[in-house]
Scaffold this motif. Structure first.
Motif, PDB file in Angstrom:
ATOM      1  N   GLY A 307      36.996  72.824  60.873  1.00 57.00           N
ATOM      2  CA  GLY A 307      36.948  73.338  59.200  1.00 57.00           C
ATOM      3  C   GLY A 307      37.296  74.522  59.170  1.00 57.00           C
ATOM      4  N   THR A 308      36.980  75.272  58.687  1.00 58.91           N
ATOM      5  CA  THR A 308      36.761  76.341  57.664  1.00 58.91           C
ATOM      6  C   THR A 308      37.329  77.613  59.096  1.00 58.91           C
ATOM      7  OG1 THR A 308      35.574  76.482  56.469  1.00 58.91           O
ATOM      8  CG2 THR A 308      35.695  79.038  57.180  1.00 58.91           C
ATOM      9  N   SER A 309      35.875  77.175  60.529  1.00 60.96           N
ATOM     10  CA  SER A 309      36.841  78.342  61.550  1.00 60.96           C
ATOM     11  C   SER A 309      38.064  78.067  62.285  1.00 60.96           C
ATOM     12  CB  SER A 309      35.693  78.003  62.675  1.00 60.96           C
ATOM     13  OG  SER A 309      34.195  78.213  61.943  1.00 60.96           O
ATOM     14  N   LEU A 310      38.587  76.319  61.679  1.00 66.71           N
ATOM     15  CA  LEU A 310      39.791  75.996  62.420  1.00 66.71           C
ATOM     16  C   LEU A 310      41.368  76.714  61.481  1.00 66.71           C
ATOM     17  CD1 LEU A 310      41.788  74.308  64.252  1.00 66.71           C
ATOM     18  CD2 LEU A 310      41.325  72.736  62.018  1.00 66.71           C
ATOM     19  N   VAL A 352      35.367  78.918  68.191  1.00 62.32           N
ATOM     20  CA  VAL A 352      35.359  79.525  67.156  1.00 62.32           C
ATOM     21  C   VAL A 352      34.228  78.676  66.004  1.00 62.32           C
ATOM     22  CG1 VAL A 352      35.803  81.331  64.892  1.00 62.32           C
ATOM     23  CG2 VAL A 352      38.001  79.805  66.592  1.00 62.32           C
ATOM     24  N   SER A 353      33.219  79.383  65.844  1.00 60.59           N
ATOM     25  CA  SER A 353      32.134  78.478  65.373  1.00 60.59           C
ATOM     26  C   SER A 353      30.869  79.796  64.829  1.00 60.59           C
ATOM     27  CB  SER A 353      31.506  77.747  66.011  1.00 60.59           C
ATOM     28  OG  SER A 353      30.186  77.066  65.642  1.00 60.59           O
ATOM     29  N   GLN A 354      30.622  78.898  63.373  1.00 57.66           N
ATOM     30  CA  GLN A 354      29.758  79.379  62.336  1.00 57.66           C
ATOM     31  C   GLN A 354      28.424  79.947  63.076  1.00 57.66           C
ATOM     32  OE1 GLN A 354      26.307  80.564  60.347  1.00 57.66           O
ATOM     33  NE2 GLN A 354      27.065  78.409  60.340  1.00 57.66           N
ATOM     34  N   SER A 355      28.505  77.815  63.557  1.00 56.87           N
ATOM     35  CA  SER A 355      27.030  77.288  63.986  1.00 56.87           C
ATOM     36  C   SER A 355      26.814  77.356  65.673  1.00 56.87           C
ATOM     37  CB  SER A 355      26.836  76.671  63.571  1.00 56.87           C
ATOM     38  OG  SER A 355      27.296  75.732  64.178  1.00 56.87           O
ATOM     39  N   GLY A 356      27.750  77.319  66.319  1.00 52.17           N
ATOM     40  CA  GLY A 356      27.810  77.740  67.343  1.00 52.17           C
ATOM     41  C   GLY A 356      27.332  76.084  68.219  1.00 52.17           C
ATOM     42  N   GLU A 357      27.416  75.333  67.442  1.00 52.21           N
ATOM     43  CA  GLU A 357      26.427  73.809  67.541  1.00 52.21           C
ATOM     44  C   GLU A 357      27.704  72.968  67.559  1.00 52.21           C
ATOM     45  OE1 GLU A 357      23.779  73.723  68.934  1.00 52.21           O
ATOM     46  OE2 GLU A 357      22.577  75.728  69.084  1.00 52.21           O
ATOM     47  N   THR A 358      27.818  72.965  66.891  1.00 53.30           N
ATOM     48  CA  THR A 358      29.547  72.066  66.778  1.00 53.30           C
ATOM     49  C   THR A 358      29.353  71.407  67.742  1.00 53.30           C
ATOM     50  OG1 THR A 358      30.540  73.271  64.598  1.00 53.30           O
ATOM     51  CG2 THR A 358      31.581  71.437  65.003  1.00 53.30           C
ATOM     52  N   ALA A 359      29.499  69.730  67.070  1.00 49.33           N
ATOM     53  CA  ALA A 359      29.622  68.958  69.042  1.00 49.33           C
ATOM     54  C   ALA A 359      31.200  69.092  69.378  1.00 49.33           C
ATOM     55  CB  ALA A 359      28.996  67.523  68.829  1.00 49.33           C
ATOM     56  N   SER A 403      24.591  78.797  52.346  1.00 49.93           N
ATOM     57  CA  SER A 403      25.442  77.491  51.594  1.00 49.93           C
ATOM     58  C   SER A 403      26.499  76.770  52.821  1.00 49.93           C
ATOM     59  CB  SER A 403      26.349  78.691  51.181  1.00 49.93           C
ATOM     60  OG  SER A 403      27.391  77.920  50.735  1.00 49.93           O
ATOM     61  N   VAL A 404      26.423  75.751  52.079  1.00 51.93           N
ATOM     62  CA  VAL A 404      26.897  75.221  53.165  1.00 51.93           C
ATOM     63  C   VAL A 404      28.425  75.307  53.704  1.00 51.93           C
ATOM     64  CG1 VAL A 404      27.552  72.364  53.401  1.00 51.93           C
ATOM     65  CG2 VAL A 404      25.620  72.818  53.221  1.00 51.93           C
ATOM     66  N   ALA A 405      28.567  75.918  52.648  1.00 53.02           N
ATOM     67  CA  ALA A 405      30.552  75.892  52.020  1.00 53.02           C
ATOM     68  C   ALA A 405      30.233  77.513  52.672  1.00 53.02           C
ATOM     69  CB  ALA A 405      31.233  76.573  50.469  1.00 53.02           C
ATOM     70  N   ALA A 406      31.174  77.916  53.854  1.00 52.85           N
ATOM     71  CA  ALA A 406      31.727  78.491  54.828  1.00 52.85           C
ATOM     72  C   ALA A 406      31.942  79.783  53.557  1.00 52.85           C
ATOM     73  CB  ALA A 406      31.787  78.861  56.108  1.00 52.85           C
ATOM     74  N   THR A 407      31.478  80.947  53.409  1.00 55.72           N
ATOM     75  CA  THR A 407      32.295  82.135  53.167  1.00 55.72           C
ATOM     76  C   THR A 407      32.247  83.464  53.893  1.00 55.72           C
ATOM     77  OG1 THR A 407      30.071  82.993  52.021  1.00 55.72           O
ATOM     78  CG2 THR A 407      32.085  80.956  50.598  1.00 55.72           C
ATOM     79  N   LEU A 490      40.103  73.526  50.681  1.00 58.11           N
ATOM     80  CA  LEU A 490      38.524  72.867  51.569  1.00 58.11           C
ATOM     81  C   LEU A 490      37.725  73.310  50.889  1.00 58.11           C
ATOM     82  CD1 LEU A 490      37.402  71.717  53.664  1.00 58.11           C
ATOM     83  CD2 LEU A 490      37.226  73.723  55.431  1.00 58.11           C
ATOM     84  N   LYS A 491      37.522  74.791  50.510  1.00 62.85           N
ATOM     85  CA  LYS A 491      36.078  75.634  49.926  1.00 62.85           C
ATOM     86  C   LYS A 491      36.309  74.710  48.489  1.00 62.85           C
ATOM     87  CE  LYS A 491      34.366  76.642  51.802  1.00 62.85           C
ATOM     88  NZ  LYS A 491      35.009  76.664  53.284  1.00 62.85           N
ATOM     89  N   LEU A 492      37.307  74.406  47.606  1.00 60.27           N
ATOM     90  CA  LEU A 492      37.725  73.727  45.890  1.00 60.27           C
ATOM     91  C   LEU A 492      37.162  72.175  46.693  1.00 60.27           C
ATOM     92  CD1 LEU A 492      37.531  73.964  43.424  1.00 60.27           C
ATOM     93  CD2 LEU A 492      40.405  73.074  43.894  1.00 60.27           C
ATOM     94  N   LYS A 493      37.691  71.146  47.524  1.00 57.13           N
ATOM     95  CA  LYS A 493      37.551  70.046  47.861  1.00 57.13           C
ATOM     96  C   LYS A 493      35.480  69.975  48.212  1.00 57.13           C
ATOM     97  CE  LYS A 493      40.123  69.716  51.327  1.00 57.13           C
ATOM     98  NZ  LYS A 493      41.360  69.218  51.731  1.00 57.13           N
ATOM     99  N   GLU A 494      35.590  70.678  49.067  1.00 55.90           N
ATOM    100  CA  GLU A 494      33.883  70.735  49.948  1.00 55.90           C
ATOM    101  C   GLU A 494      32.622  70.434  48.878  1.00 55.90           C
ATOM    102  OE1 GLU A 494      33.622  74.190  52.396  1.00 55.90           O
ATOM    103  OE2 GLU A 494      32.691  72.238  52.979  1.00 55.90           O
ATOM    104  N   ILE A 495      32.974  71.533  47.601  1.00 60.38           N
ATOM    105  CA  ILE A 495      31.822  72.203  46.328  1.00 60.38           C
ATOM    106  C   ILE A 495      32.172  71.122  45.343  1.00 60.38           C
ATOM    107  CG2 ILE A 495      31.042  74.212  48.360  1.00 60.38           C
ATOM    108  CD1 ILE A 495      31.795  75.638  45.483  1.00 60.38           C
TER     109      ILE A 495
HETATM  110  O1  M6R Z   1      29.597  76.033  62.282  1.00 63.87           O
HETATM  111  P1  M6R Z   1      31.112  75.461  62.619  1.00 63.87           P
HETATM  112  O2  M6R Z   1      32.195  76.569  62.737  1.00 63.87           O
HETATM  113  O3  M6R Z   1      31.419  75.209  63.835  1.00 63.87           O
HETATM  114  O4  M6R Z   1      31.653  74.212  61.719  1.00 63.87           O
HETATM  115  C1  M6R Z   1      32.615  74.283  61.457  1.00 63.87           C
HETATM  116  C2  M6R Z   1      33.136  73.080  60.055  1.00 63.87           C
HETATM  117  O5  M6R Z   1      32.135  72.150  59.830  1.00 63.87           O
HETATM  118  C3  M6R Z   1      32.231  74.301  58.806  1.00 63.87           C
HETATM  119  O6  M6R Z   1      33.488  74.950  59.336  1.00 63.87           O
HETATM  120  C4  M6R Z   1      32.732  73.354  57.585  1.00 63.87           C
HETATM  121  O7  M6R Z   1      34.437  73.433  57.661  1.00 63.87           O
HETATM  122  C5  M6R Z   1      32.217  74.562  56.113  1.00 63.87           C
HETATM  123  N1  M6R Z   1      31.536  73.521  55.997  1.00 63.87           N
HETATM  124  C6  M6R Z   1      33.160  74.861  55.816  1.00 63.87           C
HETATM  125  O8  M6R Z   1      32.655  74.879  54.253  1.00 63.87           O
END
Ligand code: M6R
Length: 614
Positions: A307-310, A352-359, A403-407, A490-495
């Motif tokens: 996702g965004t981290s990519l 790279v991961s915001q959450s550090g938990e993405t499976a 917010s679910v949308a990462a900024t 991606l930001k526009l799509k998801e929200i």
């Molecule tokens: O926690 P992560 O960075 O690993 O998550 C990866 C994606 O699920 C995350 O970036 C997702 O695309 C966001 N909703 C983007 O805004």
């Protein structure tokens, strides 16, 4: 996805469960439910949709659980079965004595279901979880020991799970276990908390124990016992969580997303402190544990993310190749894990991961680690599963992102990549002193440039509202900002749920140009530098097909007014740093379109913030 909570102690349980679930809503909001031990028996309450629906249900039954001090709860992101009350957790066995909540996916649930039905189990839901409830209940009938029943049942499960279990016959016992899904136990005075993530327990205690895969914890009001997968008692490692309770407040903003966009200048300042001292001194990045010689000799890096981290990873590739001359591959974790990837001890693998938990990313880094690669993790959660796999851990310190949308976490990941690339370039001597100096000095100016953008956000809002009713949206860019185009889309799509796509502008003529007509907005990310003129030509080509042209630019050229119907001006910045600036108006465009359309900005449909299933 999904979040679980549990509590055993002397406090009123329902408030604790609901508060905990509210902190985990980022993990899903398809349904919510709790099970509480009442003086007579376990009672289950569930509701479809967001947690507030469950709260209304609970209000109507308040008197039934006034004295309850033990229970479990769940917030769901649907994987198996529609998001409705029947599929909502907690799930029970047929007699209703056993209740469980589950985060993860049981891959062999169909085989288990066949076996359990043959034994007489009657399935009521379409979930994989219900098979686990029946399975544990049968094991309990045989053993009369809930901990042992859970242990035996989990040996028959394939896939990922974090489970919390209660039984009517065990009024002082809560069992929890996990494999490939996060789970921790908060330790209080004669009380224990179970949760998928820290925010659910941190208001109550800072003492906690992270469970490792296949460990089983047995909790009573007075005691915690930990067992390995053979049922043998093992030592407990209780630690002090490096967290403070944070009041997750919108601070006057209408949505968390808007607040988090505004936090970006301070997030950047925060990251730079202690790492980038001045343009003349070397970057300090003690988090990187590779020795200098290994870094000098490094000739291959793989970056994996989703996702965004990519998209942050793609910009990471661009700058590491540019600054350090090291070949970098970037791949979506979900693809990386299902092919024969060439990775070895000579490859640096960056997750790279915001959450550090993405499976998917977690699996990918475990695979790379098993092949001997050094694992560097860039994450906003230094206490996450990925962080625990890291050889080098680079926390991005963006603060909790609701917010679910990462900024802000995206911008923080980018800044971390800049620091990493500059740090490696200094060690390798791969950049001219003057270039290094100018990059470092301009990096410190980025926060105030973003503040300039935010100070005229009303112009961006007008632009967003002008295009809000479009069905499709195209973002184009070239070079270092191509990933910015992907991230903007991606930001526009998801929200907003508008069909938005990012393209490298040079690719338009190879197919996408066929879609252009007077109804199609095309936003060119036209930052000055090596590809400016090329992108201008691509924009002309799109204009010639009557597309509704918008420019996001740091150019003040008058000529642009003929080509574009809207021009979003951003402060001047050198090309190599421009993704840090260019992204902010795109976040605002997505935000204002979604807000104008009345969408649920912070919790868009079908999404969850932490994607813990593959
Ligand atoms: O926690 P992560 O960075 O690993 O998550 C990866 C994606 O699920 C995350 O970036 C997702 O695309 C966001 N909703 C983007 O805004």
């Amino acid at each position: 996805m999904c979040g679980i909570v549990g509590y055993i102690g002397n406090k009123s349980v329902v408030d604790i469960l609901v508060n905990g679930l509210s902190q985990l809503e980022y993990r899903g909001y398809d349904s919510a439910g709790v099970a509480v031990q009442t003086s007579s028996k376990i009672k289950v309450y569930k509701a479809e949709g967001k947690l507030e629906n469950l709260s209304s249900v609970l209000m109507q039954h308040k008197s039934e659980f006034a004295d309850s001090t033990m229970g479990i709860g769940h917030i769901r992101w649907a994987t198996h079965g529609a998001p409705n009350v029947i599929n909502a957790h907690p799930h029970t066995c047929n007699c209703g004595n056993l209740v469980i909540v589950h985060n993860g996916i049981i891959e062999n649930y169909k085989e288990l279901k066949v076996k359990l039905e043959a034994k007489g189990a009657k399935f009521r839901s379409q979930t994989d979880t219900e098979a686990v409830a029946h399975l544990i209940a049968y094991k309990y009938e045989e053993t009369k020991d809930l901990t042992e029943a859970v242990r035996l049942a989990t040996q028959e499960l394939d896939g990922a799970y974090a489970l919390c279990v209660m039984h009517n016959n065990e009024k002082n016992k809560l069992i929890a276990t996990k494999r490939n899904a996060p789970l921790l136990v908060g330790v209080g005075e004669d009380e224990y908390y179970v949760a998928s993530d820290v925010p659910a327990i941190i208001p109550y205690t800072k003492k906690a124990m992270y469970l490792n895969d296949n460990q089983i914890v047995e909790l009573s009001r007075s005691e915690m016992k930990l067992f390995n997968s053979n049922g043998e008692p093992i030592p407990q490692k209780v630690e002090i969580l490096p967290w403070e309770p944070v009041a997750l407040s919108k601070m006057g903003y209408k949505h968390f997303m808007l607040k988090e966009i505004h936090e970006q200048p301070d997030v950047i300042r925060n990251i730079l402190v202690g790492k980038l001292h001045s343009a003349d001194s070397q970057i300090t990045l003690d988090e990187v544990k590779l020795d200098k010689q290994t870094l000098k000799d490094l000739n291959r890096i793989q970056i994996i993310a989703c996702g965004t981290s990519l998209h942050a990873a793609m910009i990471g590739k661009y700058i590491i190749e540019n600054f350090c001359g090291i070949a970098v591959d970037v791949e979506a974790s979900s693809e990386y894990i299902y092919r024969k990837t060439v990775t070895d001890k000579h490859t640096l693998v960056i997750g790279v991961s915001q959450s550090g938990e993405t499976a998917d990313t977690l699996t990918a880094i475990k695979q790379a680690k098993a092949r001997g690669s050094h694992i560097l993790i860039i994450t906003n959660r230094p206490d996450s599963a990925m962080a625990r796999e890291a050889d080098s851990l680079v926390p991005v310190n963006a603060g909790i992102e609701v917010s679910v949308a990462a900024t802000k976490s995206y911008i923080a990941q980018l800044v971390s990549f800049y620091l990493l690339a500059l740090y490696m370039a200094e060690i390798k001597g791969s950049l001219d002193e003057s270039v290094l100096k100018s990059l470092k000095s301009e990096l410190t100016l980025v926060p105030q440039k973003i503040e300039q953008i935010l100070s005229h956000k009303e112009d961006i809002q007008k632009c967003a509202q002008h295009y809000a009713n479009t069905k499709d949206f195209i973002y184009v860019a070239r070079g270092i900002n191509f990933p910015t185009a992907l991230e903007g889309a991606l930001k526009l799509k998801e929200i907003s749920y508008i069909n938005a796509t990012g393209y490298p502008a040079g690719e338009l003529k190879h197919g996408p140009i066929a879609m252009l007509d007077e109804s199609m907005p095309v936003l060119s990310i036209l930052m000055k530098g090596s590809v400016y003129e090329k992108l201008l030509s691509n924009s002309e080509e799109a204009k010639a097909r009557n597309a509704r042209m918008i420019a996001l630019t740091n150019s003040t050229s008058e000529k642009l007014k003929e080509l574009f119907e809207f021009i979003i001006e951003v402060p001047d910045i050198q090309e190599l740093l421009s993704p840090l600036i260019a992204m902010v108006p795109l976040q605002l465009i997505a935000y204002y379109i979604a807000e104008y359309l009345g969408k649920d900005v912070d919790q868009p449909r079908n999404l969850a913030k932490s994607v813990t299933v593959e």
